[in-house]
Motif scaffolding. Structure first.
Motif, PDB file in Angstrom:
ATOM      1  N   GLY A   1     -19.918  24.921 -27.645  1.00 57.62           N
ATOM      2  CA  GLY A   1     -20.440  25.767 -26.579  1.00 57.62           C
ATOM      3  C   GLY A   1     -21.884  25.448 -26.277  1.00 57.62           C
ATOM      4  N   ARG A   2     -22.353  25.985 -25.186  1.00 58.02           N
ATOM      5  CA  ARG A   2     -23.740  25.772 -24.775  1.00 58.02           C
ATOM      6  C   ARG A   2     -24.615  26.759 -25.529  1.00 58.02           C
ATOM      7  N   GLU A   3     -25.610  26.258 -26.259  1.00 56.54           N
ATOM      8  CA  GLU A   3     -26.458  27.123 -27.078  1.00 56.54           C
ATOM      9  C   GLU A   3     -27.897  27.101 -26.577  1.00 56.54           C
ATOM     10  N   GLY A   4     -28.481  28.282 -26.534  1.00 52.70           N
ATOM     11  CA  GLY A   4     -29.869  28.401 -26.121  1.00 52.70           C
ATOM     12  C   GLY A   4     -30.789  28.049 -27.265  1.00 52.70           C
ATOM     13  N   ILE A   5     -31.671  27.072 -27.064  1.00 46.60           N
ATOM     14  CA  ILE A   5     -32.513  26.610 -28.158  1.00 46.60           C
ATOM     15  C   ILE A   5     -33.974  27.003 -28.006  1.00 46.60           C
ATOM     16  N   SER A   6     -34.422  27.261 -26.797  1.00 41.59           N
ATOM     17  CA  SER A   6     -35.818  27.635 -26.605  1.00 41.59           C
ATOM     18  C   SER A   6     -35.997  28.275 -25.238  1.00 41.59           C
TER      19      SER A   6
ATOM     20  N   CYS B   1     -37.874  36.372 -21.424  1.00 41.05           N
ATOM     21  CA  CYS B   1     -36.678  35.581 -21.683  1.00 41.05           C
ATOM     22  C   CYS B   1     -35.485  36.494 -21.934  1.00 41.05           C
ATOM     23  N   PRO B   2     -34.369  36.242 -21.257  1.00 35.78           N
ATOM     24  CA  PRO B   2     -33.138  36.966 -21.574  1.00 35.78           C
ATOM     25  C   PRO B   2     -32.619  36.572 -22.955  1.00 35.78           C
ATOM     26  N   THR B   3     -31.610  37.248 -23.418  1.00 37.99           N
ATOM     27  CA  THR B   3     -30.958  36.793 -24.640  1.00 37.99           C
ATOM     28  C   THR B   3     -30.440  35.379 -24.410  1.00 37.99           C
ATOM     29  N   PRO B   4     -30.418  34.544 -25.467  1.00 38.09           N
ATOM     30  CA  PRO B   4     -30.062  33.129 -25.284  1.00 38.09           C
ATOM     31  C   PRO B   4     -28.567  32.917 -25.062  1.00 38.09           C
ATOM     32  N   ASP B   5     -28.066  33.528 -24.026  1.00 37.68           N
ATOM     33  CA  ASP B   5     -26.662  33.462 -23.648  1.00 37.68           C
ATOM     34  C   ASP B   5     -26.611  32.814 -22.271  1.00 37.68           C
ATOM     35  N   ALA B   6     -25.817  31.772 -22.149  1.00 34.50           N
ATOM     36  CA  ALA B   6     -25.759  31.037 -20.887  1.00 34.50           C
ATOM     37  C   ALA B   6     -25.395  31.936 -19.713  1.00 34.50           C
ATOM     38  N   ASN B   7     -24.645  32.995 -19.968  1.00 35.17           N
ATOM     39  CA  ASN B   7     -24.240  33.895 -18.892  1.00 35.17           C
ATOM     40  C   ASN B   7     -25.406  34.679 -18.297  1.00 35.17           C
TER      41      ASN B   7
END
Length: 127
Positions: free
Chosen positions: A44-49, A106-112
Motif C-alpha cells: 500500500g501507499r504509506e505516508g513517510i513525511s 498535516c493530515p493523518t498520513p493516510d492517502a485518502n
C-alpha cells in the motif's frame, strides 16, 4: 490532471543519498501542507513525511526519521525530501501530495486524506 511533478529519483547503492523534489505549475506549494508517500510493488501507499503550511511542523514515519529530511524552497516553489543512508527496504515509487484545503496542518498520513498528487519518481537501492 497531474497536479504535482516529482523528480530526483534514481538508482543508488545502499547507504547512498538522493534528493527528491516536488513542484507544481498549478499551485503555490507554500500554501499547502505537503506530504511524501511511497509505494513499493505489492504494498500500500504509506505516508513517510509531511510539512505543514501553517507552523512548518514536520512529520516523519518512524522507519525514516533521522535519515530523511523534508524542507520547503519557497522561491523555487518546491518541497524537497533528502534521502540519506538508503536501505534495501526503501525502494519504491515516491509521490508528493497535498490536501484540497490551503493553510492547514498535516493530515493523518493516510492517502485518502490527500486530494492532489504527482505521478511519482522511482527510487531503487541496489549494489
Amino acid at each position: 490532471q497531474v497536479q504535482f511533478v516529482e523528480s530526483g529519483g534514481g538508482l543508488v547503492q545502499p547507504g547512498g543519498s538522493l534528493r527528491l523534489s516536488c513542484t507544481s505549475s498549478l499551485f503555490t506549494l507554500d500554501d499547502y501542507a505537503v506530504a511524501w508517500f511511497r509505494q513499493a510493488p505489492g504494498k500500500g501507499r504509506e505516508g513517510i513525511s509531511c510539512i505543514s503550511s501553517t507552523d512548518r511542523t514536520k512529520y516523519y514515519m518512524n522507519s525514516v526519521e533521522g535519515r530523511f529530511t523534508i524542507s520547503r524552497n519557497k522561491a523555487a516553489n518546491t518541497v524537497d525530501l533528502q534521502l540519506n543512508s538508503l536501505k534495501p527496504d526503501d525502494p519504491a515509487t515516491y509521490y508528493c501530495a497535498a490536501p484540497s484545503l490551503k493553510y492547514g496542518r498535516c493530515p493523518t498520513p493516510d492517502a485518502n486524506e490527500f486530494a492532489r498528487w504527482g505521478q511519482g519518481t522511482q527510487v531503487t537501492v541496489s549494489s
